[in-house]
Enzyme design. Structure first.
Site, PDB file in Angstrom:
ATOM      1  N   ASP A 184      -3.201   7.786   4.003  1.00  0.00           N
ATOM      2  CA  ASP A 184      -3.353   6.660   3.090  1.00  0.00           C
ATOM      3  C   ASP A 184      -4.108   5.593   3.883  1.00  0.00           C
ATOM      4  OD1 ASP A 184      -1.124   4.499   1.160  1.00  0.00           O
ATOM      5  OD2 ASP A 184      -3.295   4.609   1.382  1.00  0.00           O
ATOM      6  N   LYS A 221      -8.507  -4.304  -0.175  1.00  0.00           N
ATOM      7  CA  LYS A 221      -8.292  -5.312   0.859  1.00  0.00           C
ATOM      8  C   LYS A 221      -9.551  -5.572   1.674  1.00  0.00           C
ATOM      9  CE  LYS A 221      -3.979  -4.197  -0.205  1.00  0.00           C
ATOM     10  NZ  LYS A 221      -3.566  -3.037  -1.003  1.00  0.00           N
ATOM     11  N   TRP A 226       5.162   2.359   2.000  1.00  0.00           N
ATOM     12  CA  TRP A 226       4.805   1.545   0.836  1.00  0.00           C
ATOM     13  C   TRP A 226       5.662   1.959  -0.352  1.00  0.00           C
ATOM     14  CZ3 TRP A 226       0.522   2.725  -3.073  1.00  0.00           C
ATOM     15  CH2 TRP A 226       0.368   1.628  -3.950  1.00  0.00           C
TER      16      TRP A 226
HETATM   17  C1  LIG Z   1      -0.191   1.406   2.179  1.00  0.00           C
HETATM   18  C2  LIG Z   1      -0.835   1.120   0.844  1.00  0.00           C
HETATM   19  N1  LIG Z   1      -1.438   2.131   0.189  1.00  0.00           N
HETATM   20  C3  LIG Z   1      -2.026   1.951  -0.995  1.00  0.00           C
HETATM   21  C4  LIG Z   1      -2.055   0.712  -1.584  1.00  0.00           C
HETATM   22  C5  LIG Z   1      -2.724   0.639  -2.934  1.00  0.00           C
HETATM   23  O1  LIG Z   1      -3.647  -0.339  -3.061  1.00  0.00           O
HETATM   24  P1  LIG Z   1      -4.756  -0.275  -4.207  1.00  0.00           P
HETATM   25  O2  LIG Z   1      -4.283   0.702  -5.244  1.00  0.00           O
HETATM   26  O3  LIG Z   1      -4.866  -1.669  -4.715  1.00  0.00           O
HETATM   27  O4  LIG Z   1      -5.967   0.220  -3.525  1.00  0.00           O
HETATM   28  C6  LIG Z   1      -1.440  -0.384  -0.946  1.00  0.00           C
HETATM   29  C7  LIG Z   1      -1.447  -1.743  -1.598  1.00  0.00           C
HETATM   30  N2  LIG Z   1      -0.390  -2.564  -1.161  1.00  0.00           N
HETATM   31  O5  LIG Z   1       0.095  -3.374  -2.074  1.00  0.00           O
HETATM   32  C8  LIG Z   1       0.475  -4.571  -1.460  1.00  0.00           C
HETATM   33  C9  LIG Z   1       1.968  -4.612  -1.278  1.00  0.00           C
HETATM   34  O6  LIG Z   1       2.553  -3.652  -0.757  1.00  0.00           O
HETATM   35  O7  LIG Z   1       2.553  -5.650  -1.608  1.00  0.00           O
HETATM   36  C10 LIG Z   1      -0.824  -0.176   0.295  1.00  0.00           C
HETATM   37  O8  LIG Z   1      -0.213  -1.189   0.972  1.00  0.00           O
END
Ligand SMILES: Cc1ncc(COP(=O)(O)O)c(CNOCC(=O)O)c1O
Length: 401
Positions: free
Chosen positions: A214, A250, A133
């Site tokens: 994660d 999500k 990510w």
């Molecule tokens: C692997 C991962 N960790 C952590 C997160 C963090 O998500 P949040 O902080 O909203 O819980 C995300 C959120 N992704 O965002 C969408 C994209 O890559 O376009 C994520 O994909």
């Protein structure tokens, strides 16, 4: 003279630049496949029924006030969140070795964990998957840690480079932090099998590395909360330490509520107490205490067995819709006789598919077909519906033929 006049423009962010390009495109049938957020068959964001119900209950509960939460958040939320990822019968929980802090969703959980480790852990090297990510390197670098990569994606097989992964993790210095995405790997959509997770666990433990999971898509990948937690539970079951960042963005559709948790599994209750006291010192000067609403929604749902059941049904509905979009896209590509093997589209899991189209083809599809995806060829399957699948299949066919 202005103090701010010397501020330089930020470098182009790969994901944001695609989102801006799509936003500025006047084409009425443009298609944004770059954002990682669930959309319904009608192309709309989804607020789960069970979330609406929980919010109505909260609105009618006059005992709720707007006072500060404790630094580590809503206690019930922390307990229930830990139970969700660790399982109902977790020895770590029974032995009070688990520290859980409500954080600002997954990003905030990773950030608090990174800041804690930068302050209290001697080994400053963090290994993250290649690719991973986009935010991972920034979060850990900003905390003062040194980010290195372990091989993860094999462009040849469009699958997991398992040998490379084991070799790189095996070569990590003792105590190194290893970031592992527990399910629905972003951006590749490729997860290790359970047997492969067991080998990863053995090497992490034998080398004395620190796993930092994660866990952003629990239940959203397979549609089953327990299946998607197996990788984490395998590590916790061996009694070792690990960090886990949880997100309800999500799987509960609470993106904007910024609700998640950092769980630190320790080796003893005594260590857990000390760790907990120190995590509070990271959070206090960062944002003092977390927001209440999202935590209250999650707690309301997780502690009521009927609402929990309703949630699992809606959650499976989202996962199933994504899986059916994968199938439809694969069949549409097959029907066009597009050259190449496209089975990775149905083998991959979770929100995204790493299509394998290259940056040149991605840019061409944006220009000629008004279809937008990140330059690495990642598409959000969740943003597709039965009407837009043919549009994408046409674009891929034209781009690769
Ligand atoms: C692997 C991962 N960790 C952590 C997160 C963090 O998500 P949040 O902080 O909203 O819980 C995300 C959120 N992704 O965002 C969408 C994209 O890559 O376009 C994520 O994909």
């Amino acid at each position: 003279s202005s103090i701010l006049s010397n501020v330089l423009p930020a470098p182009e962010d790969h994901v944001l630049s695609v989102i801006f390009a799509c936003r500025d495109d006047p084409c009425p049938v443009k298609l944004n496949l770059s954002a990682g957020a669930y959309r319904t068959e009608e192309g709309k964001p989804l607020v789960l029924e069970v979330v609406r119900k929980a919010e109505q209950q909260l609105a009618n509960d006059l005992s709720c006030d707007k006072g500060y939460l404790p630094i580590d958040g809503l206690a019930d939320f922390n307990k229930l969140s830990a139970k969700l990822i660790l399982g109902d019968d977790s020895h770590a929980v029974e032995e009070n070795r688990v520290v859980t802090i409500q954080c600002l969703s997954g990003t905030g959980s990773l950030r608090v964990g990174a800041e804690f480790l930068a302050k209290h852990h001697q080994q400053r090297v963090v290994f993250v998957p290649n690719p991973t990510w986009g935010n991972h390197p920034f979060i850990f670098t900003l905390a003062g840690l040194y980010v290195e990569y372990f091989r993860y994606y094999d462009p040849q097989t469009r699958g997991l480079d398992f040998e490379g992964m084991l070799e790189d993790i095996g070569a990590a210095p003792s105590g190194a932090i290893v970031v592992l995405q527990s399910c629905a790997h972003n951006p590749t959509g490729i997860d290790p099998t359970l047997e492969q997770w067991e080998k990863i666990r053995q090497i992490v433990r034998s080398k004395g590395l620190l796993p930092f999971f994660d866990n952003a898509y629990q239940g959203f990948a397979s549609g089953n909360l327990d299946s998607d937690a197996q990788s984490v539970r395998m590590f916790v079951a061996d009694g070792g330490e690990c960090f886990i960042a949880q997100s309800f963005a999500k799987n509960m559709g609470l993106y904007g509520e910024r609700i998640g948790a950092l769980t630190i599994v320790c080796t003893s209750q005594d260590v857990a107490r000390k760790v907990h006291s120190q995590v509070l010192l990271v959070v206090r000067p960062m944002y003092l205490s977390p927001p209440m609403h999202g935590a209250s929604i999650v707690t309301t749902i997780l502690k009521n067995s009927d609402m929990y059941k309703d949630w699992t049904i809606e959650l499976k509905g989202m996962a199933d819709r994504i899986i059916s979009m994968r199938q439809q896209l694969y069949e549409a590509i097959q029907a066009r006789g597009t050259p190449g093997d496209w089975s990775h589209i149905i083998k991959q899991i979770g929100m995204f598919s790493f299509t394998g189209v290259n940056e040149k083809q991605v840019r061409w599809m944006a220009k000629e077909y008004h279809i937008y995806m990140t330059y690495d060829g990642r598409i959000s399957i969740a943003s597709l519906n039965s009407k837009t699948v043919p549009q994408l299949a046409d674009a891929i066919h034209a781009a690769v033929t």
